[in-house]
Structure formats: structure tokens, C-alpha cells
Design a protein around this motif. Sequence first.
Motif, PDB file in Angstrom:
ATOM      1  N   UNK A  99       0.856  -1.195   0.000  1.00 35.65           N
ATOM      2  CA  UNK A  99       0.000   0.000   0.000  1.00 35.65           C
ATOM      3  C   UNK A  99       0.893   1.247   0.000  1.00 35.65           C
ATOM      4  N   UNK A 100       1.932   1.235   0.820  1.00 33.92           N
ATOM      5  CA  UNK A 100       2.863   2.362   0.858  1.00 33.92           C
ATOM      6  C   UNK A 100       3.650   2.455  -0.448  1.00 33.92           C
ATOM      7  N   UNK A 101       3.992   1.301  -1.028  1.00 30.99           N
ATOM      8  CA  UNK A 101       4.655   1.292  -2.339  1.00 30.99           C
ATOM      9  C   UNK A 101       3.771   1.941  -3.393  1.00 30.99           C
ATOM     10  N   UNK A 102       2.464   1.667  -3.341  1.00 34.61           N
ATOM     11  CA  UNK A 102       1.534   2.234  -4.322  1.00 34.61           C
ATOM     12  C   UNK A 102       1.490   3.754  -4.220  1.00 34.61           C
ATOM     13  N   UNK A 103       1.483   4.281  -3.006  1.00 33.82           N
ATOM     14  CA  UNK A 103       1.485   5.733  -2.807  1.00 33.82           C
ATOM     15  C   UNK A 103       2.777   6.325  -3.366  1.00 33.82           C
ATOM     16  N   UNK A 104       3.905   5.705  -3.026  1.00 35.81           N
ATOM     17  CA  UNK A 104       5.199   6.192  -3.504  1.00 35.81           C
ATOM     18  C   UNK A 104       5.295   6.116  -5.023  1.00 35.81           C
ATOM     19  N   UNK A 105       4.826   5.012  -5.596  1.00 35.50           N
ATOM     20  CA  UNK A 105       4.859   4.840  -7.046  1.00 35.50           C
ATOM     21  C   UNK A 105       3.993   5.889  -7.739  1.00 35.50           C
ATOM     22  N   UNK A 106       2.828   6.165  -7.183  1.00 37.61           N
ATOM     23  CA  UNK A 106       1.957   7.189  -7.774  1.00 37.61           C
ATOM     24  C   UNK A 106       2.645   8.553  -7.738  1.00 37.61           C
ATOM     25  N   UNK A 107       3.210   8.902  -6.606  1.00 31.46           N
ATOM     26  CA  UNK A 107       3.810  10.226  -6.459  1.00 31.46           C
ATOM     27  C   UNK A 107       5.099  10.389  -7.259  1.00 31.46           C
ATOM     28  N   UNK A 108       5.967   9.380  -7.251  1.00 33.40           N
ATOM     29  CA  UNK A 108       7.309   9.555  -7.806  1.00 33.40           C
ATOM     30  C   UNK A 108       7.634   8.667  -9.005  1.00 33.40           C
ATOM     31  N   UNK A 109       6.742   7.760  -9.366  1.00 33.44           N
ATOM     32  CA  UNK A 109       6.959   6.937 -10.546  1.00 33.44           C
ATOM     33  C   UNK A 109       7.929   5.795 -10.354  1.00 33.44           C
ATOM     34  N   UNK A 110       8.348   5.572  -9.118  1.00 35.42           N
ATOM     35  CA  UNK A 110       9.246   4.456  -8.811  1.00 35.42           C
ATOM     36  C   UNK A 110       9.143   4.143  -7.327  1.00 35.42           C
ATOM     37  N   UNK A 111       9.671   2.973  -6.969  1.00 31.35           N
ATOM     38  CA  UNK A 111       9.682   2.530  -5.578  1.00 31.35           C
ATOM     39  C   UNK A 111      11.096   2.104  -5.260  1.00 31.35           C
ATOM     40  N   UNK A 112      11.675   2.723  -4.249  1.00 32.48           N
ATOM     41  CA  UNK A 112      13.070   2.491  -3.899  1.00 32.48           C
ATOM     42  C   UNK A 112      13.371   1.031  -3.582  1.00 32.48           C
TER      43      UNK A 112
END
Length: 181
Positions: free
Chosen positions: A44-57
Motif C-alpha cells: 500500500x505504501x509502495x503504491x502511494x510512492x509509485x503514484x507520487x514519484x513513478x518508482x519505488x526504492x
Amino acid sequence: MKPIGLRLSGLQSYRQTQVVDFERLCEAGVFGIFGSTGSGKSSILDAVTLALYGKVERAANGTQGILNQEEKQLSVAFTFELAGGGEKKRYRVERQFKRSGDVSVSSTLSRFVEITDAGDIVIADKLADVTRCVEERIGLNMQDFTRAVVLPQGKFAEFLSLAGKDRRSMLQRLFRLERFG
């Protein structure tokens, strides 16, 4: 930044479209994400990060590492509200990725939208422009966001151990202290 809603599909264990209504969850002022190991909390947190920044660390192999192996497309949309200067504004960031071939994953949609009473206004629709809009509006780049907001597993110690210039720089961005010189 106040989270309003999240829609995701094709992300890790979430094959079908899932909707998280943060407005309902935030009615008491605070909420938690609980579940057993592997239940999808971090996704769920990955989805938020992916939406905002286009990638997941934390994604191995970039976006390919978080696209469900059985799916050809990944879609995320995150709606949030910003308040300041006596006004509130709502935005939605949408991103879609598509598998092409066995290993390659590419972005097929990036959009930053302001939600108004008169209707949606697309502010940016190119990958880099969308990320720039996010950074300008919320005042955090991806590194600061993951350090201060998401705090991925194992990264809390890193957040606490920031020193000198790095800590000062991040806190300035977090609290928008540049305006004070």
C-alpha cells in the motif's frame, strides 16, 4: 498532505483493483495499517510512492519487481489534499505501467490532476513533469518522502542518524523553512 484515496491494481499481490478510502479511515484523526507478514501492508505504501514519484526504492529490478507476475499492467492513482494560505486543494496523481516482453516494463500514463468543483484540470502529463509537480506541491523529493513519511522497513535508523547538512536540508524542505532565509 492529507491522503484522500488510493486505487491500485497489478501491484505485487494486488492483482484486482483495490480502493483505499483514507477519508473514512482518517475520521478519527489517525489510522494504522496492520496485518501479518506478506499481507500487503508495504505494498500500500509502495503504491502511494509509485503514484507520487513513478518508482519505488525498495523494488528489485525497478517497476518490473513490483508488477504482479501474472499481470501485464500496473495502475496506481493517489488522491491527496494540501492546505495552506487559508485554502485547500485536491490533486490526483495517476500512473500506469505495462509489461512489454518478458522483462521490460514501461510507463504508459503519467498524469498530475488538480480536482476542482468545475472539474478536473490536467496540470502535467509527462513522466518528469508529473514528478516535478509532486515535488513542488508537497515540498519533498522521493528520498525525503521515503525517509520522513513512509520510513521503509529498516530505514528508521537512517532517518534518526542523519547529521549536519543532510538533516538541516531535509528539515528545511519538510517544513518549508527556505522562506525564513
